[in-house]
Design a protein around this motif. Structure first.
Motif, PDB file in Angstrom:
ATOM      1  N   LYS A  36       0.849  -1.185   0.000  1.00 24.05           N
ATOM      2  CA  LYS A  36       0.000   0.000   0.000  1.00 24.05           C
ATOM      3  C   LYS A  36       0.885   1.237   0.000  1.00 24.05           C
ATOM      4  O   LYS A  36       1.938   1.264   0.639  1.00 24.05           O
ATOM      5  N   LEU A  37       0.437   2.243  -0.723  1.00 22.42           N
ATOM      6  CA  LEU A  37       1.151   3.503  -0.688  1.00 22.42           C
ATOM      7  C   LEU A  37       0.985   4.141   0.686  1.00 22.42           C
ATOM      8  O   LEU A  37       0.051   3.822   1.430  1.00 22.42           O
ATOM      9  N   ALA A  38       1.866   5.048   0.997  1.00 19.39           N
ATOM     10  CA  ALA A  38       1.958   5.574   2.366  1.00 19.39           C
ATOM     11  C   ALA A  38       0.653   6.182   2.864  1.00 19.39           C
ATOM     12  O   ALA A  38       0.329   6.085   4.054  1.00 19.39           O
ATOM     13  N   HIS A  39      -0.127   6.785   1.972  1.00 18.20           N
ATOM     14  CA  HIS A  39      -1.340   7.486   2.407  1.00 18.20           C
ATOM     15  C   HIS A  39      -2.617   6.789   1.947  1.00 18.20           C
ATOM     16  O   HIS A  39      -3.689   7.412   1.948  1.00 18.20           O
ATOM     17  N   ALA A  40      -2.510   5.529   1.581  1.00 15.45           N
ATOM     18  CA  ALA A  40      -3.662   4.810   1.038  1.00 15.45           C
ATOM     19  C   ALA A  40      -4.836   4.734   2.006  1.00 15.45           C
ATOM     20  O   ALA A  40      -5.994   4.699   1.583  1.00 15.45           O
TER      21      ALA A  40
END
Length: 396
Positions: free
Chosen positions: A147-151
């Motif tokens: 997952k991307l950091a701000h997902a």
């Protein structure tokens, strides 16, 4: 496709009557498993013909076919001797039984000589295939886990910008630093060309969305336009069509359009929007006079809730049929939202925009502003971002 004796033998089998074939096939099911074949026309010395285990290769195959021919001849001789007693039908059946037994023997011998190595090779191949197949689910699982950091940030923001050739370096630097729109839950960049901007933290390449964006000109306020900025409504109606088609706007609570030269902090915006989640709203960010409670929508940042976008999709023609010639896209969007009855939420104190009469001039050291605009090149942009983010964020 054998030749010579083998061809004659095959032809003789094909010419058997169907009823004889069916009868003999039934008889063959009751035959014992053969390893040797006796023949009345065998070798003169032994009176017995024995077929060895088959090997691969044309020479051995030819020898086997020759042996089969001898057996056929033997069968024919037996059939002719028995012809007066058993009749033509029985004689044909005796001959066919000999031929069929030869076929059974040949197939068994071939299976014994070739079966084991072939099976071993097949198992080895299957093992290799299994290893490959076992690796694929792991790769897929790893990709799903990434997952991307701000997902998972709440409320969720889908952020996007339009990129022209002069914006490439600025937007690439923001992507590299994972800042601005690239610190949202999800993001997109629309441009005239498809271009790779970099690789994200999950190892996926990130490309711009290509659209045939029209060329537009600047207006002259009070002369031919309501703005002295770009008359870019045709550009942004096309972009909104693409965003709706992508489905991205339905996956997040809010969709946020940013100018590339706007220094943007998504986490600060999320805190402001949290109380408006699930409601049809859009934001305004500029005041022309102090008592203006509604304010104006300036294009440095434009926020629409998912519900507001749903209203736009349902009555798109209402917005596209507005007299937008001579308008900038932000002026058009505010009139669109007004026509659809979507209420505005002002964030005048959270945006520092030097193009707004009463909204600019805040120092970049202000740690509460959501947007600082404009910061035209990558050096200015990052210098302002670092001042506002503070030493702790810069260290990260």
């Amino acid at each position: 496709s054998h030749s010579g004796t083998g061809s004659t033998w095959i032809g003789s089998v094909v010419r058997c009557r169907p009823q004889d074939v069916m009868t003999e096939l039934k008889d063959l099911q009751e035959l014992p498993q053969l390893s040797d074949v006796d023949s009345t026309a065998g070798d003169a010395a032994s009176g017995r013909l024995r077929l060895p285990g088959w090997r691969r290769g044309p020479a051995v195959a030819a020898a086997a076919l020759a042996a089969a021919a001898l057996l056929l001849a033997a069968g024919a001789a037996v059939a002719s001797q028995r012809g007066s007693a058993v009749g033509p039908a029985d004689g044909s059946r005796a001959s066919f039984r000999t031929r069929a037994a030869t076929v059974v023997l040949a197939e068994e011998a071939d299976a014994k000589s070739e079966g084991a190595p072939a099976k071993a090779a097949t198992e080895e191949e299957l093992d290799d295939e299994k290893e490959v197949k076992d690796d694929k689910p792991k790769e897929v699982e790893k990709k799903k886990e990434c997952k991307l950091a701000h997902a998972d940030d709440k409320p969720s923001l889908f952020c996007w910008a339009v990129m022209y050739p002069g914006d490439v370096d600025l937007i690439k630097s923001q992507f590299t630093g994972r800042a601005g729109i690239f610190a949202c839950n999800d993001y997109a960049v629309i441009g005239k060309e498809a271009m790779k901007l970099g690789t994200d933290d999950c190892g996926d390449d990130f490309h711009t969305w290509q659209e045939d964006l029209p060329t537009v000109s600047k207006g002259q306020y009070g002369v031919n336009a309501m703005t002295s900025s770009w008359l870019n409504v045709p550009v942004f109606t096309l972009c909104w069509d693409r965003l709706l088609k992508s489905g991205k706007v339905w996956e997040s609570d809010f969709t946020v359009k940013l100018d590339p030269d706007a220094v943007f902090f998504p986490d600060r915006l999320g805190g402001l929007l949290l109380g408006h989640k699930g409601k049809p709203i859009f934001t305004t960010n500029c005041r022309y006079w102090g008592g203006d409670q509604v304010g104006k929508l300036f294009g440095a940042i434009e926020v629409l809730s998912k519900q507001a976008i749903g209203a736009y999709k349902g009555k798109m023609d209402t917005c596209k049929n507005l007299p937008w010639q001579g308008w900038g896209e932000d002026y058009w969007m505010q009139h669109c939202m007004n026509a659809l009855g979507i209420p505005a939420v002002g964030m005048f104190d959270q945006v520092s925009d030097n193009t707004c009469p009463l909204g600019g001039g805040a120092p970049c050291s202000d740690g509460k502003k959501i947007v600082f605009h404009p910061q035209k090149d990558a050096g200015q942009w990052w210098n302002c971002w670092k001042q506002s983010a503070g030493p702790q964020m810069v260290a990260k």
